[in-house]
Design a protein around this motif. Structure first.
Motif, PDB file in Angstrom:
ATOM      1  N   LYS A   8      29.293  48.235  54.474  1.00  0.00           N
ATOM      2  CA  LYS A   8      30.235  48.503  53.320  1.00  0.00           C
ATOM      3  C   LYS A   8      29.513  48.554  51.988  1.00  0.00           C
ATOM      4  O   LYS A   8      29.082  47.462  51.756  1.00  0.00           O
ATOM      5  CB  LYS A   8      31.422  47.975  53.382  1.00  0.00           C
ATOM      6  N   PRO A   9      29.243  49.590  51.366  1.00  0.00           N
ATOM      7  CA  PRO A   9      28.825  49.502  50.255  1.00  0.00           C
ATOM      8  C   PRO A   9      29.717  48.941  49.117  1.00  0.00           C
ATOM      9  O   PRO A   9      30.756  49.067  49.155  1.00  0.00           O
ATOM     10  CB  PRO A   9      28.415  50.959  49.648  1.00  0.00           C
ATOM     11  N   PHE A  10      29.098  48.129  47.931  1.00  0.00           N
ATOM     12  CA  PHE A  10      29.695  47.647  47.074  1.00  0.00           C
ATOM     13  C   PHE A  10      30.747  48.927  46.457  1.00  0.00           C
ATOM     14  O   PHE A  10      30.267  49.926  46.151  1.00  0.00           O
ATOM     15  CB  PHE A  10      28.632  47.020  45.844  1.00  0.00           C
ATOM     16  N   GLY A  11      31.888  48.376  46.026  1.00  0.00           N
ATOM     17  CA  GLY A  11      32.964  49.153  45.215  1.00  0.00           C
ATOM     18  C   GLY A  11      33.670  50.091  46.220  1.00  0.00           C
ATOM     19  O   GLY A  11      34.500  50.702  45.770  1.00  0.00           O
ATOM     20  N   THR A  12      33.428  50.217  47.669  1.00  0.00           N
ATOM     21  CA  THR A  12      34.106  50.889  48.514  1.00  0.00           C
ATOM     22  C   THR A  12      35.414  50.023  48.804  1.00  0.00           C
ATOM     23  O   THR A  12      35.223  48.918  49.275  1.00  0.00           O
ATOM     24  CB  THR A  12      33.358  51.352  49.805  1.00  0.00           C
ATOM     25  N   ILE A  13      36.645  50.631  49.151  1.00  0.00           N
ATOM     26  CA  ILE A  13      37.750  50.032  49.406  1.00  0.00           C
ATOM     27  C   ILE A  13      38.114  50.129  50.833  1.00  0.00           C
ATOM     28  O   ILE A  13      37.469  51.276  51.450  1.00  0.00           O
ATOM     29  CB  ILE A  13      38.922  50.679  48.443  1.00  0.00           C
ATOM     30  N   SER A  44      32.931  43.298  47.253  1.00  0.00           N
ATOM     31  CA  SER A  44      32.333  42.586  48.447  1.00  0.00           C
ATOM     32  C   SER A  44      31.514  43.609  49.282  1.00  0.00           C
ATOM     33  O   SER A  44      32.085  44.794  49.182  1.00  0.00           O
ATOM     34  CB  SER A  44      33.081  41.622  49.282  1.00  0.00           C
ATOM     35  N   GLU A  45      30.400  43.502  49.886  1.00  0.00           N
ATOM     36  CA  GLU A  45      29.732  44.448  50.733  1.00  0.00           C
ATOM     37  C   GLU A  45      29.344  43.768  51.954  1.00  0.00           C
ATOM     38  O   GLU A  45      29.261  42.714  52.172  1.00  0.00           O
ATOM     39  CB  GLU A  45      28.493  44.799  49.705  1.00  0.00           C
ATOM     40  N   GLY A  46      28.885  44.593  53.014  1.00  0.00           N
ATOM     41  CA  GLY A  46      28.145  44.098  53.743  1.00  0.00           C
ATOM     42  C   GLY A  46      28.938  44.593  55.291  1.00  0.00           C
ATOM     43  O   GLY A  46      29.442  45.720  55.180  1.00  0.00           O
ATOM     44  N   PRO A 116      19.212  46.190  47.191  1.00  0.00           N
ATOM     45  CA  PRO A 116      19.791  46.037  45.826  1.00  0.00           C
ATOM     46  C   PRO A 116      21.345  46.411  45.511  1.00  0.00           C
ATOM     47  O   PRO A 116      21.591  47.374  46.257  1.00  0.00           O
ATOM     48  CB  PRO A 116      18.863  46.974  44.860  1.00  0.00           C
ATOM     49  N   ARG A 117      21.985  45.836  44.601  1.00  0.00           N
ATOM     50  CA  ARG A 117      23.100  46.299  44.656  1.00  0.00           C
ATOM     51  C   ARG A 117      23.337  46.990  43.364  1.00  0.00           C
ATOM     52  O   ARG A 117      22.537  47.071  42.322  1.00  0.00           O
ATOM     53  CB  ARG A 117      24.024  45.033  44.258  1.00  0.00           C
ATOM     54  N   ASN A 118      24.167  48.199  43.455  1.00  0.00           N
ATOM     55  CA  ASN A 118      24.423  49.105  42.465  1.00  0.00           C
ATOM     56  C   ASN A 118      25.863  49.291  42.134  1.00  0.00           C
ATOM     57  O   ASN A 118      26.598  49.686  42.935  1.00  0.00           O
ATOM     58  CB  ASN A 118      23.877  50.469  42.920  1.00  0.00           C
ATOM     59  N   PRO A 119      26.276  48.916  40.789  1.00  0.00           N
ATOM     60  CA  PRO A 119      25.344  48.320  39.763  1.00  0.00           C
ATOM     61  C   PRO A 119      24.917  46.996  40.168  1.00  0.00           C
ATOM     62  O   PRO A 119      25.546  46.305  40.691  1.00  0.00           O
ATOM     63  CB  PRO A 119      25.925  48.241  38.460  1.00  0.00           C
ATOM     64  N   PRO A 120      23.683  46.453  39.459  1.00  0.00           N
ATOM     65  CA  PRO A 120      23.334  45.097  39.785  1.00  0.00           C
ATOM     66  C   PRO A 120      24.277  44.097  38.957  1.00  0.00           C
ATOM     67  O   PRO A 120      25.150  44.335  38.111  1.00  0.00           O
ATOM     68  CB  PRO A 120      21.994  44.999  38.911  1.00  0.00           C
ATOM     69  N   ILE A 121      24.220  42.688  39.448  1.00  0.00           N
ATOM     70  CA  ILE A 121      25.037  41.757  38.975  1.00  0.00           C
ATOM     71  C   ILE A 121      24.709  41.552  37.553  1.00  0.00           C
ATOM     72  O   ILE A 121      23.498  41.836  37.110  1.00  0.00           O
ATOM     73  CB  ILE A 121      25.286  40.464  39.587  1.00  0.00           C
ATOM     74  N   ARG A 122      25.494  40.903  36.582  1.00  0.00           N
ATOM     75  CA  ARG A 122      24.794  40.510  35.347  1.00  0.00           C
ATOM     76  C   ARG A 122      23.682  39.697  35.391  1.00  0.00           C
ATOM     77  O   ARG A 122      23.897  38.634  36.253  1.00  0.00           O
ATOM     78  CB  ARG A 122      26.201  40.056  34.484  1.00  0.00           C
ATOM     79  N   TYR A 123      22.945  39.920  34.373  1.00  0.00           N
ATOM     80  CA  TYR A 123      21.752  38.672  34.346  1.00  0.00           C
ATOM     81  C   TYR A 123      22.001  37.980  33.181  1.00  0.00           C
ATOM     82  O   TYR A 123      22.210  38.575  31.912  1.00  0.00           O
ATOM     83  CB  TYR A 123      20.543  39.432  34.323  1.00  0.00           C
ATOM     84  N   ARG A 124      21.931  36.463  33.033  1.00  0.00           N
ATOM     85  CA  ARG A 124      21.788  35.661  32.056  1.00  0.00           C
ATOM     86  C   ARG A 124      20.868  34.729  32.197  1.00  0.00           C
ATOM     87  O   ARG A 124      20.858  33.626  32.935  1.00  0.00           O
ATOM     88  CB  ARG A 124      23.251  35.059  31.947  1.00  0.00           C
ATOM     89  N   ALA A 125      19.887  34.873  31.164  1.00  0.00           N
ATOM     90  CA  ALA A 125      18.450  34.208  31.492  1.00  0.00           C
ATOM     91  C   ALA A 125      18.833  32.674  31.169  1.00  0.00           C
ATOM     92  O   ALA A 125      18.082  31.694  32.046  1.00  0.00           O
ATOM     93  CB  ALA A 125      17.530  34.545  30.185  1.00  0.00           C
ATOM     94  N   ALA A 126      19.821  32.146  30.672  1.00  0.00           N
ATOM     95  CA  ALA A 126      20.102  30.641  30.448  1.00  0.00           C
ATOM     96  C   ALA A 126      20.976  30.015  31.930  1.00  0.00           C
ATOM     97  O   ALA A 126      21.090  28.693  31.647  1.00  0.00           O
ATOM     98  CB  ALA A 126      20.808  30.473  29.013  1.00  0.00           C
ATOM     99  N   ILE A 127      21.464  30.929  32.390  1.00  0.00           N
ATOM    100  CA  ILE A 127      22.069  30.481  33.699  1.00  0.00           C
ATOM    101  C   ILE A 127      21.629  30.702  34.910  1.00  0.00           C
ATOM    102  O   ILE A 127      21.323  32.131  35.289  1.00  0.00           O
ATOM    103  CB  ILE A 127      23.591  30.828  33.477  1.00  0.00           C
ATOM    104  N   PRO A 128      21.059  30.016  35.785  1.00  0.00           N
ATOM    105  CA  PRO A 128      20.385  30.326  36.917  1.00  0.00           C
ATOM    106  C   PRO A 128      21.645  30.839  37.988  1.00  0.00           C
ATOM    107  O   PRO A 128      22.658  30.575  37.850  1.00  0.00           O
ATOM    108  CB  PRO A 128      20.017  29.090  37.650  1.00  0.00           C
TER     109      PRO A 128
END
Length: 191
Positions: A8-13, A44-46, A116-128
């Motif tokens: 199941k792709p991300f965003g699919t209900i 969620s996906e998978g 890869p997820r589309n759209p990708p998750i948010r990226y925050r350099a200061a938070i691993p």
């Protein structure tokens, strides 16, 4: 009695009827008369299994059958062994306490197999971020997300990678792909 495995792709209900803004299962699954055995929320996906057999749906989805579902959760922050131990023993979510489960860190080499997820998750350099695996036998609404948040590490991306011994990678399913699998087979491992 078909049993269909869908990545199941991300965003699919998880419904077949058309939705105004999101894709639905009908966009990916063309086998008539099947219904999801369990659900994955739109974010969620998978791996999702679909069948026309009500008894098989129950064996897959109902917690009393203890069929293990494995999830990979990309969480915000860097949980330690203590956080994984807390998840493993069960988490009080206020309205219920989760059953004990298996937890582990997911090795970077295994993550490379993930699409890869589309759209990708948010990226925050200061938070691993950290990938963890949870193997649960329940599957209540948004359970894994609520569990990781309860121990201080919110889920950013959630992928169900396996149901019983059926694994999305072994099945070779890219997002949106389906394959028919044997309805009665050793993949139905429990607890």
């Amino acid at each position: 009695m078909p049993l269909i495995a869908l990545n199941k792709p991300f965003g699919t209900i998880c419904q077949f009827s058309a939705h105004e803004t999101r894709p639905s299962l009908g966009d990916w699954v063309k086998t008539p008369g099947v219904y999801p055995a369990g659900r994955l929320d739109a974010d969620s996906e998978g791996l999702l299994l679909l069948t026309d057999d009500g008894a098989l749906q129950a064996r897959i989805a109902e917690p009393r059958h203890k069929l293990v579902k494995r999830y990979w959760a990309q969480v915000e922050g860097a949980p330690g062994d203590d956080a994984l131990a807390h998840l493993a023993k069960g988490v009080d979510l206020g309205d219920y306490v989760t059953r004990p489960c298996r937890t582990a860190f997911v090795a970077d080499a295994r993550i490379e197999a993930l699409w890869p997820r589309n759209p990708p998750i948010r990226y925050r350099a200061a938070i691993p971020t950290t990938w963890i695996e949870l193997a649960i036998t329940e599957g209540k609404n948004r359970q894994v997300r609520r569990m990781t948040a309860a121990v201080g590490f919110p889920t950013l991306r959630l992928v169900r990678v396996a149901i019983g011994a059926l694994d999305v990678f072994t099945l070779g399913l890219a997002p949106g792909e389906t394959v028919e699998v044997p309805a009665r087979s050793p993949w139905q491992r429990t607890g």
